[in-house]
Enzyme design. Structure first.
Site, short mmCIF file in Angstrom:
data_model
loop_
_atom_site.label_atom_id
_atom_site.label_comp_id
_atom_site.label_asym_id
_atom_site.label_seq_id
_atom_site.Cartn_x
_atom_site.Cartn_y
_atom_site.Cartn_z
N GLU A 66 94.09 -23.96 72.42
CA GLU A 66 93.08 -24.90 71.92
C GLU A 66 93.69 -26.05 71.13
OE1 GLU A 66 90.17 -23.08 69.36
OE2 GLU A 66 89.22 -24.99 68.88
N GLU A 126 80.01 -20.31 61.36
CA GLU A 126 79.67 -21.38 62.29
C GLU A 126 78.29 -21.17 62.93
OE1 GLU A 126 83.82 -23.13 63.84
OE2 GLU A 126 83.25 -21.33 64.89
N ASP A 136 92.60 -22.24 60.97
CA ASP A 136 92.03 -21.99 62.28
C ASP A 136 93.03 -22.26 63.41
OD1 ASP A 136 90.44 -21.61 64.44
OD2 ASP A 136 89.15 -23.34 64.14
C1 BDP Z 1 87.60 -22.14 66.61
C2 BDP Z 1 87.07 -22.63 67.91
C3 BDP Z 1 85.66 -22.20 68.20
C4 BDP Z 1 85.56 -20.68 68.00
C5 BDP Z 1 86.04 -20.32 66.61
C6 BDP Z 1 86.09 -18.83 66.38
O1 BDP Z 1 87.12 -24.04 67.90
O2 BDP Z 1 85.32 -22.57 69.50
O3 BDP Z 1 84.26 -20.24 68.20
O4 BDP Z 1 87.34 -20.78 66.44
O5 BDP Z 1 87.19 -18.29 66.36
O6 BDP Z 1 88.99 -22.28 66.65
O7 BDP Z 1 85.07 -18.19 66.16
#
Ligand code: BDP
Length: 672
Positions: free
Chosen positions: A368, A267, A340
């Site tokens: 979340e 990301e 996720d």
């Molecule tokens: C996702 C979240 C994000 C996190 C990412 C992570 O939406 O905010 O940075 O995981 O675990 O679920 O790195």
């Protein structure tokens, strides 16, 4: 006269103030000043805490704390304890100070849950490192935080120490959590600057007597961004030296520092692949710097980069070729599922496949994707499903809990749901998830029911009239959430960015496909679901046999994962004889009905709960009820545009119009 009115007004306010039930006491609602007789054969800061907790809160026979030296030195530190009751006296013995403190909290837990100590109790944690991951930014915002701003007052530290730091450490120690990563995995390089390290040291000093080790998330570009080097290439000599001297600096301040957590090449975060190196190259350089001090690297397998391939396959594809290439103090931190933190996912196939590499689970305590602490959802049953999954690594019986606790370094992480809110978690029931994480990290074989039972008794009351229905409500709450959000193996139908509420139709110009719901549900006129069989992405091949074959065959695939592994026609006959479309409708409806039942259960509990917490939970259930209907209508009305089938006539009719639901745009920030 005026004065009398004031005094009367004040007296009227007093009980409310004295008995404000804002949830701030968590599960630690002991009576004070119990004056128990407590002795210990040694003194230390940690033992003194244990003695004082018992003196203050224990209501039974005298207690003796016995620190035994020289047994079970096979672990770094033996945190277990034994409790004996000879009638006239209780003895807690342990071979470490922290073991005595854990024993003391256990005795108090039993007291609060009204359980007699009538036999010898011996406890030993299954995971050695039981760690909270705070996704807290240095500016005080918490990524995916739903309980207010960060606990850490970076601008006041190290000079000013909030009393909440010690309360936090105490709450964690009471459930056996022994590590904390203070900052977000999307890490600011600033955390490694000397002024921040001084602040971290202040926290570490406060946490130490409670057995809590501090770890930090680090940004892989730190050598360049704060070290002034031209590169952060892990194989560059200056970079290697920079990490080494940075780590030496940390240990000079914090001799028991735990190590680093790293999100790399995911990301948009920097990582070794930016320099043509591998995850192993990157992790091993940090590991070499930490090794002489006994520190570890927790390197995350959550890699989320644009590839042409099935998103579910990415972690495996990147990490399997590196199996056996990581240094012996590197542990790969893997989210429970391959996508996720969805409401329900099958376990990540990296568990059981990475056999020459240390692995640790990462769970998400913060909600979340499960209602963001506005929906009371007890997550222990989800985590149990994960722990109890058989990976078939080397044959039957290789449960996730077994293979991850049977290594040289055993660790588990949970993304914290804690913030500055007076009740710590933004909601009373969310506290149960913090509690359950600690208890399951101590022993993943405990049952969700047992944990709910002891949490409820400590947090509310031990009256059966309350415990039996509310425990059932907790135990059903996760399945209810899966039903009204993502039943039958669906995932990621949530709204863009903030992930609250349904948007299965979501389209964002230029957004990456695998960030959008359509990528995951693949609804079309033929059916619904993601084909991950050999005819599709062949993700199934990442699992050991016989899971591979079981998931591949639509007939043997567990229906709870059906649409995760298959694109199934709307008219497909399910095991109960219904069509897939009807089954989907009944599942969404079941979620709605379950939440209605929770509301009814809770409303009957009014006389057992203080007014403040009663109405707080009541309000959350109302929100959940609203959300459940919203989810059901949004998903069914949207999927109906493909299925072209009626919603079975015996279930509740939609109350919303699809077009109106599509207009909802919540004003929530991604990182709030
Ligand atoms: C996702 C979240 C994000 C996190 C990412 C992570 O939406 O905010 O940075 O995981 O675990 O679920 O790195």
């Amino acid at each position: 006269m005026k004065q009398i009115v004031y005094i009367m007004f004040f007296l009227w306010l007093l009980p409310a103030a004295l008995f404000a039930e804002d949830g701030s006491r968590l599960w630690l609602r002991y009576d004070d000043n119990c004056n128990a007789q407590v002795t210990a054969n040694r003194k230390s800061q940690t033992i003194d805490i244990a003695v004082n907790e018992l003196k203050n809160h224990w209501k039974g026979v005298p207690v003796s704390l016995q620190r035994i030296v020289g047994i079970k030195e096979n672990k770094i530190i033996d945190e277990g304890f034994t409790i004996n009751n000879n009638g006239g006296k209780i003895t807690i013995s342990a071979s470490s100070d922290i073991g005595l403190l854990y024993g003391a909290y256990h005795v108090l837990r039993l007291q609060q849950a009204n359980i007699q100590i009538d036999k010898t109790i011996s406890e030993q944690p299954k995971y050695d490192r039981r760690i909270l991951n705070h996704w807290d930014n240095l500016d005080g915002a918490v990524e995916r935080g739903f309980a207010g701003r960060s606990l850490w007052q970076w601008d006041e530290l190290p000079a000013k120490l909030s009393p909440r730091y010690v309360e936090y450490a105490r709450a964690n120690a009471s459930i056996g959590i022994n590590g904390t990563v203070l900052n977000n995995v999307n890490a600011s390089p600033d955390i490694l600057k000397t002024n921040y390290l001084q602040k971290v040291k202040a926290l570490a000093d406060l946490f130490r007597p409670y057995g809590i080790t501090v770890y930090l998330s680090v940004n892989f570009s730190s050598p360049k961004m704060i070290g002034g080097l031209p590169t952060s290439d892990p194989l560059d000599k200056d970079v290697v030296n920079w990490w080494k001297s940075k780590v030496d600096e940390i240990y000079a301040l914090i001799p028991d520092f735990g190590g680093f957590l790293v999100k790399a090449n995911s990301e948009g975060q920097p990582g070794p692949m930016d320099f043509g190196r591998t995850h192993a190259d990157g992790a091993n350089v940090l590991a070499a710097a930490l090794k002489p001090h006994g520190g570890i690297v927790m390197w995350r397998a959550f890699v989320y980069n644009p590839t042409g391939n099935d998103r579910a396959k990415q972690a495996y594809d990147e990490f399997m070729p590196l199996d056996g290439k990581f240094a012996d103090n590197v542990i790969i931190q893997i989210k429970n599922g391959p996508i996720d933190f969805q409401p329900r996912e099958p376990f990540s196939p990296l568990f059981g496949r990475l056999r020459n590499t240390l692995v640790m689970p990462e769970l998400q305590i913060t909600q979340e994707y499960t209602g963001q602490q506005r929906n009371p959802v007890y997550l222990a049953p989800m985590w149990k499903e994960f722990f109890d999954s058989d990976t078939y690594s080397g044959g039957k019986g290789a449960l996730v809990s077994k293979i991850t606790t049977n290594q040289r370094i055993n660790a588990i992480a949970g993304v914290a749901n804690i913030g500055l809110d007076s009740n710590w978690c933004g909601s009373d029931f969310a506290q149960a998830n913090w509690y359950a994480f600690g208890r399951l990290a101590w022993n993943p074989n405990s049952s969700s029911g047992q944990i709910a039972d002891e949490w409820l008794k400590q947090t509310f009351t031990d009256t059966e009239h309350f415990i039996i229905p509310v425990k059932q409500m907790m135990l059903d709450s996760w399945e209810a959430c899966v039903n009204y959000m993502t039943p039958l193996g669906l995932v990621h139908l949530m709204a863009w960015e903030h992930h609250y509420g349904p948007e299965p139709w979501c389209e964002i110009p230029n957004a990456r496909a695998d960030w959008l719901p359509k990528y995951y549900h693949k609804a079309d006129s033929a059916g619904l679901g993601f084909d991950r069989t050999i005819a599709g992405s062949n993700f199934v091949a990442q699992y050991h046999s016989p899971l591979n074959e079981q998931f591949s065959d639509v007939k043997t695939c567990p229906e709870k994962f059906l649409l995760f592994f298959h694109h199934v026609s709307w008219g497909y006959a399910m095991k109960d004889g219904r069509t897939m479309w009807d089954e989907l409708c009944y599942n969404y409806d079941a979620g709605v009905q379950q939440v209605r039942a929770f509301q009814k259960i809770w409303d009957r509990m009014e006389s057992y709960v203080d007014a403040q917490r009663f109405s707080a939970v009541q309000a959350e259930l109302q929100i959940q009820m609203h959300d459940a209907i919203w989810w059901k209508d949004a998903c069914l009305l949207y999927f109906q545009t493909f299925s072209k089938r009626p919603i079975p006539y015996d279930i509740e009719r939609p109350v919303y119009q699809l077009n109106d639901l599509k207009k909802i745009k919540l004003d929530r920030k991604n990182h709030s």
